[in-house]
Design a protein around this motif. Structure first.
Motif, PDB file in Angstrom:
ATOM      1  N   HIS A   1      -7.374  -0.891  -2.343  1.00 18.24           N
ATOM      2  CA  HIS A   1      -6.624   0.371  -2.297  1.00 18.24           C
ATOM      3  C   HIS A   1      -5.392   0.295  -3.203  1.00 18.24           C
TER       4      HIS A   1
ATOM      5  N   CYS B   1       4.666   1.308  -8.891  1.00 21.89           N
ATOM      6  CA  CYS B   1       3.493   0.688  -9.528  1.00 21.89           C
ATOM      7  C   CYS B   1       3.880  -0.015 -10.819  1.00 21.89           C
TER       8      CYS B   1
ATOM      9  N   GLU C   1      -4.183   4.552 -10.939  1.00 23.52           N
ATOM     10  CA  GLU C   1      -3.828   5.969 -10.988  1.00 23.52           C
ATOM     11  C   GLU C   1      -2.393   6.201 -11.418  1.00 23.52           C
ATOM     12  N   ASN C   2      -1.484   5.314 -10.996  1.00 25.69           N
ATOM     13  CA  ASN C   2      -0.052   5.570 -11.178  1.00 25.69           C
ATOM     14  C   ASN C   2       0.614   4.740 -12.263  1.00 25.69           C
TER      15      ASN C   2
ATOM     16  N   GLN D   1       0.838  -1.203   0.000  1.00 27.75           N
ATOM     17  CA  GLN D   1       0.000   0.000   0.000  1.00 27.75           C
ATOM     18  C   GLN D   1       0.871   1.250   0.000  1.00 27.75           C
TER      19      GLN D   1
ATOM     20  N   SER E   1       2.944   1.507  -3.311  1.00 26.24           N
ATOM     21  CA  SER E   1       2.174   1.808  -4.529  1.00 26.24           C
ATOM     22  C   SER E   1       1.792   3.276  -4.656  1.00 26.24           C
ATOM     23  N   SER E   2       2.262   4.094  -3.734  1.00 26.25           N
ATOM     24  CA  SER E   2       1.957   5.525  -3.826  1.00 26.25           C
ATOM     25  C   SER E   2       2.800   6.221  -4.884  1.00 26.25           C
TER      26      SER E   2
ATOM     27  N   TRP F   1      -6.460   0.603  -6.786  1.00 31.39           N
ATOM     28  CA  TRP F   1      -6.714   2.010  -7.104  1.00 31.39           C
ATOM     29  C   TRP F   1      -5.408   2.734  -7.433  1.00 31.39           C
ATOM     30  N   ASN F   2      -4.387   2.500  -6.586  1.00 34.30           N
ATOM     31  CA  ASN F   2      -3.092   3.156  -6.821  1.00 34.30           C
ATOM     32  C   ASN F   2      -2.490   2.714  -8.152  1.00 34.30           C
TER      33      ASN F   2
END
Length: 794
Positions: A201, A170, A208-209, A161, A164-165, A204-205
């Motif tokens: 979650h 990613c 997005e990334n 988590q 993956s920011s 989702w990352n």
């Protein structure tokens, strides 16, 4: 004794580096870690020291110089990657500690005591080194090692988590098939529920990334879709706030998957479930899939409703979903919202929420209606929409909220409702379904659409707005489709439509570049002229009476390339009406320019852009290919099948010369007013355009034959004769042009000589007047001169 000494030494090492590991000592620590990991496999007593050493990696590294971070970066990234490899150690305690240390990369709490002479590395240093070393990819692969250990799996997911920011991590995770791995774990047994939330979650990352297409591809297997469906159903019947949020997150992921027709949404039954969920409130048809489900009208349920509407629009683009949409009453559910807004709204939705749902439903209807056209007609959708549009332009009080995306520009008015309702009619009209268009006209749509156009035009004069402009454009499009190829509908349009249409052709040229979209409006109006006026003498005569041809020529005089093409086409079609020629010849532009002069100027401008060869006087240069463009001259001979047009033919549709020639054929080539000598030189070329074009085609035929065959003598002579005829026409035109130029030069010389003679006569007259004046002065001022004068007279 050796083991005890080793454990004792390890404790000293941990104690020594309790404030953080210096970068220069990191290599030795990694070696110790690897040795301990080997020992753990045989002796469990080394597990705790190993965990203590791994724990040190959660503290900031220590640097002596500011340049140490850069100097040691390659080695540090490699050492951090070693943490991921230590996940192979068969110890739950070790694996959890590795995850905790990775998570601490993002906390960076400084120890209470710092090493003397050292300072901690920057807060983001470890994160960057983890990206460089590929730690995220290794942790994703380690999920296979902890597949049956829930606690360890949750710690790995918690670490992922955090990792993956960033986009770099990613991308590394996607290399290890992270999306599909996580999706398959979604419905694993987990009493805490953390597994689903953490996995969703991370997904989702990733969306997005990383590459959205790559994530969708990894999730497109039937197993993944089934897993998503099962988790969604569980969350759907959940009662907690977090369940509702998870449900909506999964809906967004499902929408992204549904955008790809290759994803088995229909085969898995997921698509049917979502369609039923979207419509079960509006259409009361019992289904076991939604048994016992109730909306609470909370914000999350409101968001779910909008997401479900959105996914219907997405599914409508998939031809395989058409049957599902039809069988599950999507059309009646969406048409439920096509009615005047009532208070207190729909069930327990607020007025603002109901308006947003209404606009969203009508927007989705525009996508669904062309796909389900039979269902659309059976539900009397045209009637409902026309009644709704009548309410939109009525004086009934209504104060729109205008808070949503679809409500933009409609606050305090019904413009948003009108806008999206017209979008539905436009989408239906665009498929040119005869039954739908006939049904629309039978309901009196043409007259009502003209009322809407008048209403929007008046509002647009008060305040220019994008929504109002789009309403006018859509209305013009619908009218054009309805009236095209139908004489009776054109007559119906002409009674009121011409008067409404004419002001749009008087648009200020400056507005075309305002950026608001006036050019779209003008093109729509011109399209309406072509479709709703041309071909019906009643409409054409009315258009001529309103001086419509003059307005078209005014627009043509702007010499805008895109405008010229469509206007010339309209004028050519209009010339079938004999009254049109008089209007064209009567028109005068700036500096009393005639239509013929304007058309010839457009021809010259077009040839200049095409790179056609002309001399300084505008004469033909290449008599073999007098009208060939620079592209045609550079193009090599390419044999093509008889069914394919050659370059000479294709070129006709790519410029305005054919339309200009056609228009001159209607106007005639003689007795054209207001032409200069230069215009006559150009007119000589226009007059023989079709002959030159035939010559180009024969030239292509000759070239293709010589590429593939050897013609017999008789055919060779025939081809030479044809080529000679074409060249002779070019020479004849050039000779005519030369005579025109010489005649003009002679006329200019004669005019110049006449002017010179006039100047000489004027000068002689002035000399005689001066001489007479001098004599008069002499007689009146000198007595002797007067006596001589009298003697001469006697």
């Amino acid at each position: 004794d050796l083991e005890k000494e080793q454990l004792k030494t390890l404790k000293k090492v941990v104690k020594h580096f309790e404030s953080g590991i210096p970068l220069k000592d990191l290599e030795q620590i990694i070696k110790i870690l690897n040795l301990c990991s080997e020992k753990v496999k045989e002796q469990e007593t080394f597990t705790e020291p190993l965990c203590e050493l791994i724990k040190l990696f959660g503290l900031p590294f220590q640097k002596k110089k500011s340049s140490d971070e850069v100097n040691y970066s390659t080695a540090v990234s490699r050492y951090i990657a070693q943490l991921g490899y230590l996940m192979r150690v068969p110890s739950s305690q070790v694996r959890i500690q590795i995850c905790k240390s990775v998570i601490n990369f993002y906390k960076m709490e400084l120890p209470g005591k710092l090493l003397s002479g050292y300072q901690p590395t920057s807060a983001s240093y470890k994160i960057q080194m983890a990206e460089l070393g590929g730690l995220a990819e290794t942790l994703v692969l380690s999920l296979a090692l902890v597949e049956n250990q829930l606690t360890e799996k949750l710690w790995v997911l918690k670490a992922l988590q955090h990792l993956s920011s960033s986009g770099a991590n990613c991308r590394l995770m996607m290399k290890a098939q992270a999306a599909s791995r996580l999706c398959l774990y979604l419905n694993a047994a987990d009493p805490s529920g953390q597994l689903v939330f953490r996995s969703s979650h991370i997904l989702w990352n990733l969306l997005e990334n990383a590459s959205k297409e790559e994530v969708v591809n990894q999730l497109s297997s039937l197993e993944c879709i089934h897993a998503l469906k099962e988790v969604f159903v569980d969350a759907l019947h959940g009662f907690r706030h977090c369940d509702h949020q998870l449900r909506n997150d999964l809906l967004v992921i499902a929408t992204l998957l549904a955008e790809n027709p290759a994803v088995p949404m229909i085969e898995s039954g997921f698509a049917e479930l979502l369609i039923i969920l979207a419509t079960f409130n509006e259409v009361k048809i019992p289904s076991p899939l939604v048994k016992g489900l109730k909306l609470t009208y909370s914000y999350e349920d409101f968001e779910m409703k909008k997401l479900l509407f959105n996914i219907i629009g997405v599914l409508s683009k998939n031809p395989s979903a058409a049957q599902l949409l039809s069988e599950n009453n999507v059309m009646p559910a969406l048409l439920y919202y096509v009615k005047p807004n009532q208070k207190p709204g729909f069930y327990d939705w607020s007025a603002a929420q109901y308006e947003e749902l209404q606009l969203h439903a009508i927007a989705v209807l525009a996508a669904v209606a062309p796909v389900l056209i039979e269902k659309y007609l059976s539900c009397q959708a045209n009637t409902l929409l026309l009644v709704f549009l009548e309410w939109c332009i009525s004086q009934d009080p209504f104060f729109a909220q205008g808070n949503s995306f679809h409500g933009t520009g409609g606050r305090g008015s019904k413009l948003a409702q009108m806008h999206y309702s017209l979008r539905v009619l436009r989408s239906v009209a665009s498929i040119y379904d005869d039954a739908a268009n006939l049904n629309l006209c039978d309901q009196g749509a043409i007259s009502q659409l003209l009322d809407i156009l008048r209403y929007a035009a008046n509002k647009f004069k008060e305040k220019e707005d994008t929504i109002l402009l789009e309403i006018q454009v859509d209305t013009f499009f619908i009218l054009s489709v309805l009236c095209e190829n139908d004489l009776h509908r054109k007559e119906l349009f002409s009674y009121e439509g011409i008067g409404i249409l004419i002001p749009f052709l008087k648009m200020d040229p400056k507005e075309l570049y305002s950026g608001l979209g006036h050019s779209y409006l003008l093109f729509s109006a011109l399209d309406c002229v072509w479709s709703c006026v041309i071909g019906c003498y009643v409409a054409e005569d009315h258009f001529l009476e309103k001086k419509g041809i003059f307005l078209l020529l005014d627009l043509l005089a702007l010499k805008e390339k895109n405008l010229c093409n469509i206007i010339l086409g309209i004028l050519v079609e209009f010339c079938d009406n004999p009254k049109t020629i008089l209007h064209i010849n009567t028109w005068r532009g700036e500096k009393a320019q005639t239509a013929a002069s304007l058309l010839i100027q457009l021809w010259r401008q077009e040839e200049l852009e095409l790179g056609v060869r002309r001399d300084q006087y505008g004469r033909v240069v290449d008599t073999k290919r007098p009208i060939a463009s620079s592209f045609q001259r550079q193009q090599k001979v390419i044999p093509v099948p008889a069914s394919c047009p050659s370059f000479a033919i294709m070129e006709i549709s790519e410029n305005m010369r054919a339309k200009l020639y056609s228009l001159f054929c209607k106007l005639g080539f003689e007795n054209l007013p207001g032409l200069s000598a230069e215009d006559f030189v150009t007119l000589a070329i226009i007059r023989r355009y079709i002959d030159f074009k035939v010559g180009e085609v024969w030239s292509e035929i000759c070239a293709e034959l010589k590429e593939e065959f050897r013609p017999i003598m008789l055919d060779e002579d025939t081809l030479k004769s044809i080529s000679r005829v074409s060249e002779d026409i070019g020479k004849a035109v050039k000779a005519v042009q030369t005579r025109l130029i010489e005649s003009q030069l002679r006329q200019e010389i004669q005019e110049e000589e006449q002017i010179y003679r006039n100047i000489q006569d004027t000068r002689k007259q002035r000399e005689m007047i001066n001489k007479s004046w001098e004599n008069f002065l002499a007689r009146t001022s000198t007595y002797e001169a007067l006596k001589v004068r009298n003697l001469l007279e006697q």
